[in-house]
Write a protein that holds these residues in place. Structure first.
Motif, short mmCIF file in Angstrom:
data_model
loop_
_atom_site.label_atom_id
_atom_site.label_comp_id
_atom_site.label_asym_id
_atom_site.label_seq_id
_atom_site.Cartn_x
_atom_site.Cartn_y
_atom_site.Cartn_z
N ARG A 200 28.08 -36.02 137.12
CA ARG A 200 28.88 -36.79 136.16
C ARG A 200 28.00 -37.49 135.14
NH1 ARG A 200 29.76 -41.90 135.89
NH2 ARG A 200 29.07 -42.32 138.02
N ARG A 201 26.93 -38.12 135.59
CA ARG A 201 26.02 -38.82 134.66
C ARG A 201 25.35 -37.82 133.73
NH1 ARG A 201 22.04 -41.14 138.58
NH2 ARG A 201 20.95 -41.87 136.70
N ARG A 203 26.37 -35.05 132.50
CA ARG A 203 27.22 -34.50 131.44
C ARG A 203 27.40 -35.47 130.26
NH1 ARG A 203 29.56 -29.80 133.02
NH2 ARG A 203 29.44 -29.34 135.26
N THR A 204 26.98 -36.73 130.43
CA THR A 204 27.07 -37.69 129.32
C THR A 204 25.89 -37.57 128.38
OG1 THR A 204 25.94 -39.45 130.54
CG2 THR A 204 28.34 -39.28 130.81
N ASP A 206 23.69 -35.09 126.04
CA ASP A 206 23.65 -33.78 125.41
C ASP A 206 22.28 -33.13 125.58
OD1 ASP A 206 26.26 -34.10 124.56
OD2 ASP A 206 25.65 -35.04 122.67
N GLY A 215 21.91 -39.59 125.50
CA GLY A 215 22.82 -40.16 126.47
C GLY A 215 22.76 -41.67 126.57
N PRO A 216 23.77 -42.24 127.22
CA PRO A 216 23.87 -43.70 127.32
C PRO A 216 22.76 -44.34 128.15
CG PRO A 216 25.53 -42.65 128.69
CD PRO A 216 24.91 -41.57 127.87
N GLU A 217 22.13 -43.56 129.05
CA GLU A 217 21.06 -44.11 129.88
C GLU A 217 19.68 -43.92 129.26
OE1 GLU A 217 21.23 -43.31 134.10
OE2 GLU A 217 23.31 -42.67 133.93
#
Length: 531
Positions: A200-201, A203-204, A206, A215-217
């Motif tokens: 899940r993480r 897929r956030t 690209d 990604g957000p992380e």
């Protein structure tokens, strides 16, 4: 090596002497400073490339708020690291319009309360940047040499990923195309949180065309291609409260990607099969420090462990050299086509392990039976499919997997061919077959039957066949005589000869049991002369 940040530059004595204060963009002080540029132009964007720390006295700044905002927009659009304004010549304090414009664009605005020599600032910062760039070149050569050595000696992909993690000091994960963590390596002790909710993480974030932070992380991601085809990607994770990613991290990731690509070109086994094998072996021997680590590692490869029944399967055979595709690859394709979640990997030569994740309401027997029949059709009936008891707790899978291995070890030529076998299929012949290489069994057979076998060999007799028929008839002499085609009198005579040679009483049930075990073991050994 990494570029200086705005915050680090502000701490340098040459700038600290100006009593700097941050008026805007406080959250962006970790921006990298690629260069320092002194300008008093109203339109400096054409002279900038991004990443510069702009120094100005503010002398040319317009009084018109709209033009001042346009000036800030130019700097923000080009991507400068920050704007430093020295007070005293034009301003006694930073104009509110300038502060507001910088805040709206989240551009760091630093105000110097005292004057500093801009030339000293540029010389100091540029010297540090050039030193860092020289260190990056030396570091790049070291990483290049290490990756080259790994490639030339045919290192495994796990070694390459581990080297990247060690060089960078950060976790590095090799993914396949469906966001499964095929290989995960850390520079030190494994952090269980690294793989938490991994698909899940993942897929956030690209996948860029080349290494970049995504990604957000804030992952550093690089694609892994082979002959123009995307095969996966290599991901570097930032450390909590650790340094941001810089040119050195990008260089390390790209060198690792190159080494992995060259490894694929040599025709090494598929990464996902290797990863599945690694996890299955770790579960079989329980090499994990905790249940959480085992769960995260399995789930990172797409195996659901919660709310499912886990069924271990061990398969022997099916690796004929004439096959264009291995049994494990073929089986993985079949599971994928059937929509069945599972891990498939080689446990050792001619042995494949499978861990199925089935819904608790789903009966496992029909699923395994279909797989067994398909494998028999595809690879021949000598393929042995052994199944351990299903479990709902991953910590119990080791015992279940070992039971499946015990069943697979016991299935021999005396066992009827079935789509799959379980522990209840293991009888005396199967038990003895699994112990066929045990010297103690061989000594036992020789002790019980040696003289009889030697007599038959010396005289061309068939007393062993007579004894076998007698034992199979449970001591019924009439039935045994008919089975071997002898008269009762002739059969009785042979039994007496056997009793004399073996110095035993065949009327004894205990002795018949002992001889039955020995004859069964000898027959199994004769059917399997060994490699």
């Amino acid at each position: 090596m990494s570029f200086l940040t705005v915050a680090e530059v502000l701490r340098l004595p040459v700038l600290a002497a100006g009593l700097p204060s941050v008026a805007a963009g406080e959250g962006q002080l970790n921006r990298a400073v690629r260069w320092v540029h002194v300008t008093e132009l109203l339109d400096p964007a054409s002279f900038l490339e991004g990443g510069e720390l702009v120094l100005t006295t503010g002398m040319p700044h317009p009084s018109d708020p709209a033009r001042l905002r346009a000036y800030v927009d130019q700097l923000a659009d080009v991507g400068v690291a920050g704007l430093v304004v020295e007070l005293g010549r034009r301003y006694r304090q930073a104009p509110q319009e300038l502060v507001t414009a910088c805040r709206e664009r989240d551009l760091p605005l630093i105000v110097l309360a005292r004057g500093v020599r801009f030339i000293e600032v540029t010389q100091t910062v540029h010297a540090l940047i050039l030193d860092a760039q020289g260190e990056l070149l030396r570091r790049a050569q070291q990483v290049y040499q290490e990756c080259t050595q790994l490639t030339l000696r045919g290192a495994e992909p796990e070694e390459i990923v581990q080297a990247a993690a060690d060089f960078a000091g950060c976790p590095v994960i090799l993914e396949n195309l469906v966001h499964h963590a095929v290989i995960c390596r850390t520079p030190g002790r494994t952090d269980e949180k690294v793989l938490e909710a991994w698909p899940r993480r993942s897929r956030t974030a690209d996948t860029p065309d080349r290494a970049a932070v995504c990604g957000p992380e804030g992952w550093l991601v690089a694609p892994v291609d082979e002959r123009g085809t995307r095969r996966g990607r290599l991901v570097m994770l930032p450390l909590v409260d650790g340094p941001r990613f810089g040119p050195e991290h990008t260089m390390i990731l790209e060198q690792a990607v190159t080494a992995l690509t060259l490894l694929r070109l040599t025709g090494r086994p598929r990464w996902d099969r290797r990863a599945h094998s690694s996890v299955l072996l770790d579960l079989l021997h329980w090499r994990y420090r905790s249940h959480t680590e085992a769960r995260l590692r399995a789930e990172a490869l797409g195996l659901p462990t919660t709310g499912h029944r886990l069924v271990p399967v061990v398969i022997d055979g099916g690796t004929a050299s004439s096959e264009e595709i291995s049994l494990s690859d073929h089986l993985a394709d079949e599971l994928r086509t059937a929509g069945i979640k599972g891990l498939v990997g080689d446990l050792r030569a001619r042995r494949t392990g499978v861990l199925l994740a089935l819904a608790r309401a789903t009966a496992w027997q029909p699923v395994v039976e279909r797989l067994g029949r398909h494998l028999h059709e595809r690879f021949g009936e000598d393929v042995v499919v052994a199944v351990g008891p299903g479990v709902t707790d991953l910590t119990l899978i080791t015992r279940s997997f070992r039971e499946a291995e015990q069943v697979a070890d016991a299935i021999g030529p005396a066992t009827p061919i079935r789509p799959f076998h379980v522990l209840s299929d293991v009888g005396l012949p199967e038990l003895l077959y699994s112990l066929r290489d045990d010297v103690r069994i061989q000594h036992y057979v020789e002790q019980q039957l040696g003289r009889l076998v030697e007599h038959d060999a010396r005289h061309g007799g068939d007393l062993l066949a007579t004894l076998r028929a007698y034992l199979q008839a449970a001591g019924n002499k009439s039935i045994a005589a008919r089975q071997v085609g002898l008269s009762r009198q002739a059969f009785y005579q042979r039994l007496h000869t056997i009793e004399r040679l073996l110095a035993t009483d065949l009327e004894s049930g205990a002795r018949r049991t002992q001889l039955h075990v020995a004859v069964t073991a000898l027959d199994l050994d004769n059917r399997n002369p060994g490699p």
